[in-house]
Design a protein around this motif. Structure first.
Motif, PDB file in Angstrom:
ATOM      1  N   ARG A  11       0.824  -1.213   0.000  1.00 54.80           N
ATOM      2  CA  ARG A  11       0.000   0.000   0.000  1.00 54.80           C
ATOM      3  C   ARG A  11       0.857   1.262   0.000  1.00 54.80           C
ATOM      4  N   GLY A  12       2.155   1.113  -0.162  1.00 55.52           N
ATOM      5  CA  GLY A  12       3.069   2.258  -0.197  1.00 55.52           C
ATOM      6  C   GLY A  12       2.995   2.968  -1.549  1.00 55.52           C
ATOM      7  N   HIS A  58       1.619  -7.783   0.973  1.00 54.92           N
ATOM      8  CA  HIS A  58       1.417  -7.564   2.411  1.00 54.92           C
ATOM      9  C   HIS A  58       1.630  -6.095   2.748  1.00 54.92           C
ATOM     10  N   ASP A  59       0.947  -5.628   3.759  1.00 57.09           N
ATOM     11  CA  ASP A  59       1.262  -4.306   4.316  1.00 57.09           C
ATOM     12  C   ASP A  59       0.798  -4.261   5.760  1.00 57.09           C
ATOM     13  N   ALA A  61      -0.196  -1.321   6.854  1.00 60.06           N
ATOM     14  CA  ALA A  61      -1.234  -0.282   6.744  1.00 60.06           C
ATOM     15  C   ALA A  61      -2.505  -0.904   6.161  1.00 60.06           C
ATOM     16  N   ARG A  68      -5.330   5.102  -1.814  1.00 59.03           N
ATOM     17  CA  ARG A  68      -3.901   5.415  -2.024  1.00 59.03           C
ATOM     18  C   ARG A  68      -3.682   5.952  -3.441  1.00 59.03           C
ATOM     19  N   SER A 135       8.849  -2.214   0.930  1.00 57.09           N
ATOM     20  CA  SER A 135       8.326  -1.691   2.195  1.00 57.09           C
ATOM     21  C   SER A 135       9.328  -0.681   2.772  1.00 57.09           C
ATOM     22  N   TYR A 170      10.412 -11.847   5.421  1.00 58.85           N
ATOM     23  CA  TYR A 170       9.682 -12.018   4.150  1.00 58.85           C
ATOM     24  C   TYR A 170      10.541 -12.789   3.143  1.00 58.85           C
ATOM     25  N   PHE A 184      14.018  -4.060  -3.470  1.00 53.63           N
ATOM     26  CA  PHE A 184      14.124  -2.725  -4.061  1.00 53.63           C
ATOM     27  C   PHE A 184      14.552  -1.692  -3.013  1.00 53.63           C
ATOM     28  N   THR A 185      14.773  -2.146  -1.774  1.00 56.20           N
ATOM     29  CA  THR A 185      15.105  -1.224  -0.675  1.00 56.20           C
ATOM     30  C   THR A 185      16.529  -1.517  -0.189  1.00 56.20           C
ATOM     31  N   GLY A 211      16.657   0.241  -5.291  1.00 54.60           N
ATOM     32  CA  GLY A 211      16.460   0.769  -6.652  1.00 54.60           C
ATOM     33  C   GLY A 211      17.223   2.069  -6.898  1.00 54.60           C
ATOM     34  N   GLY A 245       6.127   8.975   2.422  1.00 49.34           N
ATOM     35  CA  GLY A 245       6.355   7.975   3.469  1.00 49.34           C
ATOM     36  C   GLY A 245       7.830   7.616   3.559  1.00 49.34           C
ATOM     37  N   ASP A 246       8.489   7.520   2.391  1.00 50.45           N
ATOM     38  CA  ASP A 246       9.914   7.169   2.381  1.00 50.45           C
ATOM     39  C   ASP A 246      10.717   8.250   3.095  1.00 50.45           C
ATOM     40  N   LYS A 259      20.441   4.010   4.130  1.00 50.63           N
ATOM     41  CA  LYS A 259      20.269   4.599   2.802  1.00 50.63           C
ATOM     42  C   LYS A 259      21.527   5.355   2.364  1.00 50.63           C
ATOM     43  N   ASP A 317       9.788  10.356  -7.270  1.00 49.12           N
ATOM     44  CA  ASP A 317      10.400   9.070  -6.925  1.00 49.12           C
ATOM     45  C   ASP A 317       9.560   7.858  -7.307  1.00 49.12           C
ATOM     46  N   SER A 318       8.274   7.915  -7.011  1.00 44.32           N
ATOM     47  CA  SER A 318       7.451   6.723  -7.266  1.00 44.32           C
ATOM     48  C   SER A 318       7.277   6.492  -8.766  1.00 44.32           C
TER      49      SER A 318
HETATM   50  N1  LIG Z   1      10.892   5.764  -4.766  1.00 43.69           N
HETATM   51  C1  LIG Z   1      12.134   5.546  -5.145  1.00 43.69           C
HETATM   52  O1  LIG Z   1      12.633   6.125  -6.081  1.00 43.69           O
HETATM   53  C2  LIG Z   1      12.904   4.491  -4.396  1.00 43.69           C
HETATM   54  C3  LIG Z   1      14.179   4.191  -4.835  1.00 43.69           C
HETATM   55  C4  LIG Z   1      14.892   3.222  -4.161  1.00 43.69           C
HETATM   56  C5  LIG Z   1      14.345   2.579  -3.075  1.00 43.69           C
HETATM   57  N2  LIG Z   1      13.125   2.911  -2.640  1.00 43.69           N
HETATM   58  C6  LIG Z   1      12.618   2.227  -1.451  1.00 43.69           C
HETATM   59  O2  LIG Z   1      11.333   1.687  -1.695  1.00 43.69           O
HETATM   60  C7  LIG Z   1      10.653   1.600  -0.448  1.00 43.69           C
HETATM   61  C8  LIG Z   1       9.232   2.108  -0.616  1.00 43.69           C
HETATM   62  O3  LIG Z   1       9.233   3.504  -0.866  1.00 43.69           O
HETATM   63  P1  LIG Z   1       7.832   4.271  -0.808  1.00 43.69           P
HETATM   64  O4  LIG Z   1       8.118   5.653  -1.272  1.00 43.69           O
HETATM   65  O5  LIG Z   1       6.792   3.472  -1.478  1.00 43.69           O
HETATM   66  O6  LIG Z   1       7.575   4.298   0.769  1.00 43.69           O
HETATM   67  P2  LIG Z   1       6.158   4.299   1.526  1.00 43.69           P
HETATM   68  O7  LIG Z   1       6.475   4.714   2.926  1.00 43.69           O
HETATM   69  O8  LIG Z   1       5.157   5.063   0.740  1.00 43.69           O
HETATM   70  O9  LIG Z   1       5.696   2.768   1.513  1.00 43.69           O
HETATM   71  C9  LIG Z   1       6.207   1.792   2.376  1.00 43.69           C
HETATM   72  C10 LIG Z   1       5.080   0.828   2.737  1.00 43.69           C
HETATM   73  O10 LIG Z   1       5.644  -0.238   3.503  1.00 43.69           O
HETATM   74  C11 LIG Z   1       4.700  -0.576   4.515  1.00 43.69           C
HETATM   75  N3  LIG Z   1       5.367  -1.344   5.561  1.00 43.69           N
HETATM   76  C12 LIG Z   1       6.150  -0.893   6.561  1.00 43.69           C
HETATM   77  N4  LIG Z   1       6.574  -1.933   7.322  1.00 43.69           N
HETATM   78  C13 LIG Z   1       6.044  -3.059   6.790  1.00 43.69           C
HETATM   79  C14 LIG Z   1       6.095  -4.440   7.134  1.00 43.69           C
HETATM   80  N5  LIG Z   1       6.788  -4.873   8.189  1.00 43.69           N
HETATM   81  N6  LIG Z   1       5.418  -5.324   6.364  1.00 43.69           N
HETATM   82  C15 LIG Z   1       4.691  -4.906   5.301  1.00 43.69           C
HETATM   83  N7  LIG Z   1       4.604  -3.606   4.925  1.00 43.69           N
HETATM   84  C16 LIG Z   1       5.268  -2.692   5.670  1.00 43.69           C
HETATM   85  C17 LIG Z   1       4.143   0.770   4.958  1.00 43.69           C
HETATM   86  O11 LIG Z   1       2.910   0.633   5.636  1.00 43.69           O
HETATM   87  C18 LIG Z   1       3.974   1.477   3.600  1.00 43.69           C
HETATM   88  O12 LIG Z   1       2.700   1.258   3.036  1.00 43.69           O
HETATM   89  C19 LIG Z   1      11.487   2.358   0.581  1.00 43.69           C
HETATM   90  O13 LIG Z   1      12.236   1.447   1.364  1.00 43.69           O
HETATM   91  C20 LIG Z   1      12.418   3.180  -0.290  1.00 43.69           C
HETATM   92  O14 LIG Z   1      13.646   3.482   0.358  1.00 43.69           O
HETATM   93  C21 LIG Z   1      12.377   3.851  -3.282  1.00 43.69           C
END
Ligand SMILES: NC(=O)c1ccc[n+]([C@@H]2O[C@H](COP(=O)([O-])OP(=O)(O)OC[C@H]3O[C@@H](n4cnc5c(N)ncnc54)[C@H](O)[C@@H]3O)[C@@H](O)[C@H]2O)c1
Length: 382
Positions: A11-12, A58-59, A61, A68, A135, A170, A184-185, A211, A245-246, A259, A317-318
């Motif tokens: 749900r992120g 899974h999430d 949230a 979303r 996540s 996971y 991806f994290t 990523g 959220g990130d 990071k 970013d997304s």
């Molecule tokens: N957006 C980019 O360009 C980019 C690049 C590289 C890495 N990332 C990584 O991707 C990840 C996601 O980024 P985002 O912007 O979507 O963040 P976000 O905060 O919007 O989404 C993260 C989601 O993970 C969920 N979550 C937290 N703990 C959890 C758990 N234990 N089990 C299941 N779900 C859980 C949260 O509820 C949330 O919905 C981050 O770790 C970020 O560092 C993003």
């Protein structure tokens, strides 16, 4: 090749954008801009099509996916017309989203996750399920003897300790359920000797980490240029300002350190030395899912003449990350179908901190990816 894409953190922002994008591509409502697997050099019969992808995840949230998607549309991350047109499809995906298991031992929770993965595969008659961790970034875990080998890990998981951080739990469950795994994290994920050994035993491929979508992407193009011209980089400092959220997660010192480490690796490993300076990540709520990175590089040329360059990156970013999540799911599924086992260094192109990749140079990584895709399409790469 019906392929499940199981998103941890479903749900992120990144996951929701990937799901909306995948559904929009399937429905012909958008084009594949940003999906590198649709470039002529990579496209081909070994990859599942967008229509072959089935999403679940899974999430922790509970916000509905439709909400979303609406929030991301309001923030300018994706077009509002897609959130509206795909309401029924997003509601259908909702049926395949599960809350993160809680309670019991970590062995119990891993068994619950693995059972959900298996049920998802059976319910949709999927050829395979690729688990992708998107996540929230977590801090590096404390060392534990259970990290060393599969038997020690199984014994430890049944006890009362929190042996594995969530990303690794996971990953463990994915391996137990026979699913390839992509991180991806920057979190630990499958990067523990016990989990790597288990993936090898189960004949599974995996890829990561973190990523490469913004400042580090630009660094991986520029740093080889300085190295190839034998210019001496004296300092390289970067400031990243992000919301969402990130951004909120990265305001936590532990996650921030994970990071920053991931972002800095490219320079030392490309240049052969570490210039002065560092990378900062600051949370600015008002920026939402948009990120600004500003980098200042000072370098010396012939006879020691000092020079400098600066760049500013304004990225969503997304929108940058989501197509790569689809690319990684398609390529990892094809690698699994081809019988690949263990890390996939050929996918280094996508990551800030790639597993087992000798180079951080984007052009070298690109060539390796193109060769890999050609082998997959020719029926090889196993
Ligand atoms: N957006 C980019 O360009 C980019 C690049 C590289 C890495 N990332 C990584 O991707 C990840 C996601 O980024 P985002 O912007 O979507 O963040 P976000 O905060 O919007 O989404 C993260 C989601 O993970 C969920 N979550 C937290 N703990 C959890 C758990 N234990 N089990 C299941 N779900 C859980 C949260 O509820 C949330 O919905 C981050 O770790 C970020 O560092 C993003």
């Amino acid at each position: 090749m019906r392929t499940g894409v199981w998103l941890v953190g479903a749900r992120g922002s990144v996951a929701t954008t990937a799901i909306v994008g995948g559904l929009a591509l399937r429905a012909g409502l958008t084009g594949p801009t940003g999906c590198v697997t649709e470039l002529p050099d990579l496209r081909g019969p070994a990859l599942p099509t967008f229509a072959d992808l089935v999403f679940g995840g899974h999430d922790v949230a509970t916000t509905p996916l439709t909400k979303r998607a609406e929030a991301l549309a309001a923030a300018g991350v994706l077009p509002g017309r897609l959130a509206t047109a795909l309401t029924a499809d997003l509601t259908a995906v909702e049926e395949d989203l599960r809350p993160a298991p809680t309670g019991g031992s970590q062995a119990d929770r891993a068994a619950a996750i693995a059972a959900e993965l298996t049920a998802f595969r059976d319910r949709h008659r999927l050829d395979r399920v690729v688990v992708v961790n998107v996540s929230a970034t977590e801090p590096a875990p404390a060392a534990h003897p259970g990290h060393a080998d599969p038997d020690a890990l199984r014994a430890a998981l049944a006890g009362p300790d929190e042996v594995l951080p969530p990303s690794s739990l996971y990953a463990y469950a994915a391996v137990e359920a026979g699913c390839p795994y992509v991180d991806f994290t920057p979190s630990t994920g499958l990067r523990l000797p016990a989990l790597a050994a288990l993936a090898a035993q189960r004949g599974l491929p995996y890829a990561g980490h973190d990523g490469k979508t913004g400042e580090t992407l630009v660094k991986s193009v520029l740093a080889p240029m300085f190295a190839m011209r034998n210019l001496a980089v004296r300092s390289w400092s970067g400031v990243n300002l992000l919301g969402g959220g990130d951004g909120a997660t990265l305001a936590e010192p532990g996650a921030n350190a994970a990071k920053v480490d991931s972002k800095q690796r490219v320079l030392g490993e490309t240049l052969g030395y570490v210039p002065q300076g560092g990378t900062r990540i600051d949370y600015v709520e008002d920026l939402g899912d948009f990120k600004t990175a500003w980098d200042l590089i000072t370098f010396a040329g012939f006879l020691g003449t000092g020079m400098r360059m600066e760049f500013t990156w304004h990225g969503c970013d997304s929108a940058l990350a989501a197509p790569l999540v689809l690319d990684l799911a398609r390529l990892t599924a094809a690698a699994h179908a081809a019988g690949r086992v263990g890390p996939l260094p050929e996918l280094a192109f996508f990551f800030k901190d790639p597993i087992d990749s000798p180079t951080h140079s984007l052009s070298a990584q690109w060539q390796r990816l193109v060769d890999f895709a050609s082998e997959l399409h020719a029926g090889g790469a196993g």
